[in-house]
Design a protein around this motif. Structure first.
Motif, PDB file in Angstrom:
ATOM      1  N   THR A  19      34.517  49.203  45.728  1.00 32.39           N
ATOM      2  CA  THR A  19      35.753  49.956  45.935  1.00 32.39           C
ATOM      3  C   THR A  19      35.686  51.254  45.141  1.00 32.39           C
ATOM      4  O   THR A  19      35.065  51.307  44.059  1.00 32.39           O
ATOM      5  CB  THR A  19      37.000  49.160  45.505  1.00 32.39           C
ATOM      6  OG1 THR A  19      36.993  49.016  44.079  1.00 32.39           O
ATOM      7  CG2 THR A  19      37.027  47.788  46.167  1.00 32.39           C
ATOM      8  N   GLY A  20      36.308  52.310  45.663  1.00 30.43           N
ATOM      9  CA  GLY A  20      36.348  53.595  44.961  1.00 30.43           C
ATOM     10  C   GLY A  20      37.718  54.224  45.087  1.00 30.43           C
ATOM     11  O   GLY A  20      38.340  54.156  46.149  1.00 30.43           O
ATOM     12  N   LEU A  63      42.694  42.861  46.696  1.00 29.56           N
ATOM     13  CA  LEU A  63      41.629  43.053  45.721  1.00 29.56           C
ATOM     14  C   LEU A  63      42.145  43.789  44.491  1.00 29.56           C
ATOM     15  O   LEU A  63      43.025  44.660  44.600  1.00 29.56           O
ATOM     16  CB  LEU A  63      40.475  43.847  46.350  1.00 29.56           C
ATOM     17  CG  LEU A  63      39.819  43.214  47.580  1.00 29.56           C
ATOM     18  CD1 LEU A  63      38.681  44.095  48.083  1.00 29.56           C
ATOM     19  CD2 LEU A  63      39.274  41.833  47.249  1.00 29.56           C
ATOM     20  N   PRO A  64      41.613  43.460  43.319  1.00 24.29           N
ATOM     21  CA  PRO A  64      42.048  44.168  42.096  1.00 24.29           C
ATOM     22  C   PRO A  64      41.571  45.622  42.110  1.00 24.29           C
ATOM     23  O   PRO A  64      40.517  45.943  42.661  1.00 24.29           O
ATOM     24  CB  PRO A  64      41.356  43.377  40.974  1.00 24.29           C
ATOM     25  CG  PRO A  64      40.217  42.676  41.631  1.00 24.29           C
ATOM     26  CD  PRO A  64      40.644  42.396  43.037  1.00 24.29           C
ATOM     27  N   ASP A 112      35.892  38.699  41.269  1.00 25.90           N
ATOM     28  CA  ASP A 112      35.680  39.056  39.866  1.00 25.90           C
ATOM     29  C   ASP A 112      34.972  40.400  39.770  1.00 25.90           C
ATOM     30  O   ASP A 112      34.159  40.759  40.633  1.00 25.90           O
ATOM     31  CB  ASP A 112      34.829  37.991  39.159  1.00 25.90           C
ATOM     32  CG  ASP A 112      35.552  36.651  39.079  1.00 25.90           C
ATOM     33  OD1 ASP A 112      36.790  36.672  39.139  1.00 25.90           O
ATOM     34  OD2 ASP A 112      34.876  35.611  38.972  1.00 25.90           O
ATOM     35  N   LEU A 113      35.244  41.136  38.683  1.00 26.49           N
ATOM     36  CA  LEU A 113      34.578  42.411  38.455  1.00 26.49           C
ATOM     37  C   LEU A 113      33.165  42.147  37.931  1.00 26.49           C
ATOM     38  O   LEU A 113      32.976  41.495  36.900  1.00 26.49           O
ATOM     39  CB  LEU A 113      35.371  43.247  37.446  1.00 26.49           C
ATOM     40  CG  LEU A 113      34.793  44.638  37.133  1.00 26.49           C
ATOM     41  CD1 LEU A 113      34.783  45.500  38.387  1.00 26.49           C
ATOM     42  CD2 LEU A 113      35.593  45.305  36.024  1.00 26.49           C
ATOM     43  N   VAL A 114      32.167  42.656  38.647  1.00 25.39           N
ATOM     44  CA  VAL A 114      30.771  42.452  38.281  1.00 25.39           C
ATOM     45  C   VAL A 114      30.193  43.689  37.610  1.00 25.39           C
ATOM     46  O   VAL A 114      29.470  43.592  36.617  1.00 25.39           O
ATOM     47  CB  VAL A 114      29.932  42.088  39.537  1.00 25.39           C
ATOM     48  CG1 VAL A 114      28.470  41.925  39.180  1.00 25.39           C
ATOM     49  CG2 VAL A 114      30.472  40.837  40.191  1.00 25.39           C
ATOM     50  N   ALA A 115      30.496  44.865  38.162  1.00 23.01           N
ATOM     51  CA  ALA A 115      29.981  46.111  37.598  1.00 23.01           C
ATOM     52  C   ALA A 115      30.957  47.226  37.911  1.00 23.01           C
ATOM     53  O   ALA A 115      31.814  47.106  38.797  1.00 23.01           O
ATOM     54  CB  ALA A 115      28.593  46.422  38.167  1.00 23.01           C
ATOM     55  N   VAL A 145      32.653  47.072  41.462  1.00 24.61           N
ATOM     56  CA  VAL A 145      31.852  46.130  42.247  1.00 24.61           C
ATOM     57  C   VAL A 145      32.438  44.744  42.005  1.00 24.61           C
ATOM     58  O   VAL A 145      32.425  44.231  40.881  1.00 24.61           O
ATOM     59  CB  VAL A 145      30.366  46.170  41.836  1.00 24.61           C
ATOM     60  CG1 VAL A 145      29.558  45.246  42.735  1.00 24.61           C
ATOM     61  CG2 VAL A 145      29.832  47.591  41.915  1.00 24.61           C
ATOM     62  N   LEU A 146      32.977  44.142  43.081  1.00 22.72           N
ATOM     63  CA  LEU A 146      33.660  42.857  42.987  1.00 22.72           C
ATOM     64  C   LEU A 146      32.867  41.775  43.705  1.00 22.72           C
ATOM     65  O   LEU A 146      32.260  42.037  44.757  1.00 22.72           O
ATOM     66  CB  LEU A 146      35.063  42.945  43.597  1.00 22.72           C
ATOM     67  CG  LEU A 146      35.971  44.065  43.085  1.00 22.72           C
ATOM     68  CD1 LEU A 146      37.231  44.141  43.927  1.00 22.72           C
ATOM     69  CD2 LEU A 146      36.330  43.826  41.622  1.00 22.72           C
TER      70      LEU A 146
END
Length: 536
Positions: free
Chosen positions: A168-169, A145-146, A184-187, A177-178
Motif C-alpha cells: 500500500t502507498g 487494511l491498516p 500484519d505489517l512486514v516491511a 507491506v502487509l
C-alpha cells in the motif's frame, strides 16, 4: 500457436500501430486475461466488451453497469471477472454465461480493484478517500487494511506477484507491506525525492515474472524496486530503487505504467498526450516512444502477457501496438536464397540424375539414426510461458476462448416459425381468463428466452466508517458539474415523454435501465423489442 516459436531473438517491444478495436461505445479501461487470448474492455455506457484477441473480434458483450466501468480484473483461471463502476458498485461476473454472481455497494467511488493472483475468493478494492478493503467473495465479508496515517486516506494498493503480500502507498510516500492472510505489517519504507521531501504514490504495479515492482509517484519519476530487498530491509527500511525512469526533457507526468509480459521492459503512458514510453528495465534506457493521434488523452495501457503487444485507450478507442512483421521466406525453405540480381548457375554432373551411381552409402549417424526412434505424439508438454516458476503443469480448466454466437442478419424474418413455448404463451388458458399487464410480462419473460428464470443477485453493502458519501469519481470530473457529467456518461434511463416510467414499455429496455438486462446476449435490442411486443 507454439509460443516457443515467437522468440524474436532481440527486441521484445512493439514498434508501430497495428490497428484499433472499436467497442461502439467509449472505452475507458482494458485488461488482458492471464494468457492474452481475451481482452476485457470497460465502456462508458456500463458495458464490458470481451474481445477474442487472436481473431480481433467481439466474443461477448456483458451489460454490466448503468454507469461507466472504471476498473476490471480477471481471475486466475479466466472464468470470473470483477468490475467496478463510477456509481460505487463492484460486481463479479461469470465470463462464460455473462451472469452476475454478486454485487457489493461501497460508500465512495472505486479507484482500482484486483483479483488475488492465486486465491479466486479474494479481491482487493481501493475506494476513494478510504483505506483499501480486502473482500472475501464466498461469505461477502471484508477487512479494512491498516494504514500508516489515519488522516491520509489517499491510499493505493496492489497484490504482489503471488498474492503473499499487499503493498500500500499513501500521499506522503509511505509504502507498507502487509501479510495478506493476517494483515500484519512486514516491511515499510518511504519514497523520497532528492531531498527529504516526500512525494505522493499514484500507483504500484508488479511484474508477472521476477520479483520487481514499480511505483509511479507525483514527482513524475517511475521507481523500480526489488521486492526481495524490501522484505529484507524490514520496517522503516531504506531500500534504493534499481532504476529511476523519467522524461527529463518534457517532465512528463505518467497516467498509467506497467511491465512487459517477461518483466524486461516497462511502458508508461503520458498524462498529457497519447504517447507511450518504453524503457529496458535492466539498463534503464529509453528504447522507444510510440506516438498516437495528436491531441488525444491517454486513459489506460495494458501489455500482452506473452507477446510484444500493447493495448492503449484514448478517445474511447483501443489502439493496438505491435512489431513490424517482415516476411522471411528462408524460414519456410531452408535452402531458399533471396537474390538481388540474376546469377549464372552451374549444375553439378549428377544433380538431375534419378539415381546417383557414384554416391557412396553413408553410415546412419546423428539425425538419420534418430528417424528410427519412436516419437511420442500423445503427451502434451506444458508451455513454459503459461506456467509460473513454481508450477510444472498448465491449468487445464482455464477459460482461454469464448464461443461466439452467429449473427442474425434478418431477425425480423423467422423461417422456422415461432418457438414452441411462444404458441403456448399466446393461447388462452382453459378457465377462459386472460392475463395482461406488466405482471404477466414478468412471468413470461424467463420462458420467452427459453431458459430458466434468473436467480436474484445478492447485493452486499460495505460499511466504511468515516468515509464521505459525496465523493465523485475522477472520471466524472469535479463536484460542481457531477450531475451533468453523470447523466451524459451513464446509459439512458428510458425514452422521453409520458411513457418514461410506464410498466407497458418493452421489458428489455427497462431491464437495461435497471442494469439487470440479459448479460452477454449479443442479439440486438431491436430484435428483443419486436419479440416481446409480439407476445402482447
Amino acid at each position: 500457436m507454439n509460443l516457443e516459436l515467437l522468440e524474436s531473438f532481440g527486441q521484445n517491444y512493439p514498434e508501430e500501430a497495428d490497428g484499433t478495436l472499436d467497442c461502439i461505445s467509449m472505452a475507458l479501461t482494458c485488461t488482458f486475461n492471464r494468457w492474452g487470448t481475451l481482452l476485457a474492455v470497460g465502456c462508458n455506457d456500463g458495458r464490458i466488451v470481451i474481445w477474442d484477441f487472436l481473431t480481433r473480434g467481439i466474443a461477448k458483450i456483458i451489460s454490466a453497469h448503468i454507469h461507466p466501468v472504471c476498473s476490471l480484473s480477471w481471475s486466475r483461471d479466466g472464468h470470473k471477472l470483477v468490475s467496478a463502476s463510477t456509481d460505487n458498485i463492484v460486481s463479479q461476473w461469470d465470463v462464460l454465461t455473462g451472469d452476475c454472481d454478486q454485487r457489493f455497494r461501497f460508500p465512495s467511488p472505486i479507484l482500482k480493484l484486483q483479483y488475488h493472483p492465486r486465491d479466486m475468493d479474494k479481491v482487493l478494492v481501493c475506494p476513494m478517500k478510504s483505506a483499501p478493503v480486502l473482500l472475501t467473495l464466498s461469505d461477502s465479508k471484508h477487512v479494512v487494511l491498516p494504514v500508516d496515517d489515519d488522516s491520509d486516506l489517499n491510499v493505493v494498493a496492489a497484490f504482489d506477484r503471488r498474492g503473499d503480500y499487499i503493498y500500500t502507498g499513501n500521499a506522503k510516500g509511505k509504502i507498507l507491506v502487509l501479510n495478506t492472510n493476517k494483515q500484519d505489517l512486514v516491511a515499510s519504507f518511504r519514497v523520497t525525492t532528492g531531498t527529504s521531501n516526500t512525494t505522493a504514490i499514484k500507483s504500484i504495479e508488479f511484474a508477472r515474472k521476477g520479483s520487481c515492482f514499480l511505483i509511479n509517484t507525483a514527482d513524475r519519476i517511475i521507481r523500480v524496486y526489488d521486492g526481495r530487498e524490501i522484505l529484507t530491509c524490514g520496517r522503516d527500511g531504506e531500500p534504493e530503487p534499481i532504476q529511476k525512469l523519467q522524461d527529463l526533457v518534457n517532465r512528463t507526468p505518467w497516467k498509467r505504467c506497467c511491465f512487459s509480459g517477461d518483466g524486461e521492459y516497462i511502458v508508461a503512458g503520458s498524462a498529457r498526450q497519447h504517447a507511450l514510453y518504453i524503457w529496458e528495465k535492466s539498463i534503464g534506457n529509453l528504447v522507444k516512444i510510440l506516438h498516437g493521434t495528436r491531441g488525444e488523452l491517454l486513459l489506460d495501457v495494458a501489455w500482452h502477457p506473452v507477446r510484444p503487444i500493447i493495448a492503449s485507450i484514448s478517445s474511447g478507442v483501443v489502439s493496438i501496438w505491435a512489431q513490424n512483421q517482415v516476411e522471411n521466406w528462408s524460414a519456410f525453405a531452408p535452402d531458399f536464397k533471396e537474390l538481388d540480381e540474376n546469377v549464372e548457375y552451374e549444375e553439378r554432373e549428377s544433380e538431375f540424375d534419378i539415381e546417383d551411381e557414384d554416391k557412396s552409402e553413408p553410415e546412419q549417424t546423428g539425425a538419420d539414426a534418430a528417424e528410427d526412434e519412436e516419437v511420442d505424439v500423445t503427451s502434451v508438454d506444458p508451455i513454459p510461458a503459461f506456467c509460473s516458476s513454481d508450477e510444472e503443469l498448465e491449468d487445464f480448466k482455464a477459460l482461454l476462448y469464448l464461443p461466439i454466437a452467429p449473427e442474425v442478419e434478418d431477425p425480423e424474418e423467422n423461417p422456422f416459425g415461432p418457438p414452441p413455448d411462444a404458441a403456448g404463451q399466446n393461447a388462452t388458458p382453459d378457465d377462459g381468463s386472460t392475463h395482461s399487464g406488466p405482471g404477466d410480462k414478468k412471468q413470461r419473460q424467463p420462458s420467452s428466452d427459453g431458459g430458466p428464470p434468473k436467480k436474484k443477485i445478492r447485493t452486499t453493502t460495505i460499511e466504511l466508517q468515516g468515509v464521505p458519501n459525496d465523493e465523485v469519481h475522477p472520471l466524472l470530473g469535479v463536484k460542481g458539474d457531477s450531475k451533468s457529467k453523470k447523466k451524459a456518461a451513464g446509459r439512458p434511463k428510458g425514452s422521453k415523454g409520458k411513457d418514461k416510467d410506464s410498466p407497458f414499455r418493452p421489458k428489455v429496455f427497462r431491464d437495461r435501465a435497471e442494469g439487470l438486462g440479459t448479460p452477454g446476449n449479443l442479439v440486438s435490442a431491436v430484435y428483443k423489442q419486436h419479440e416481446v411486443q409480439g407476445l402482447d
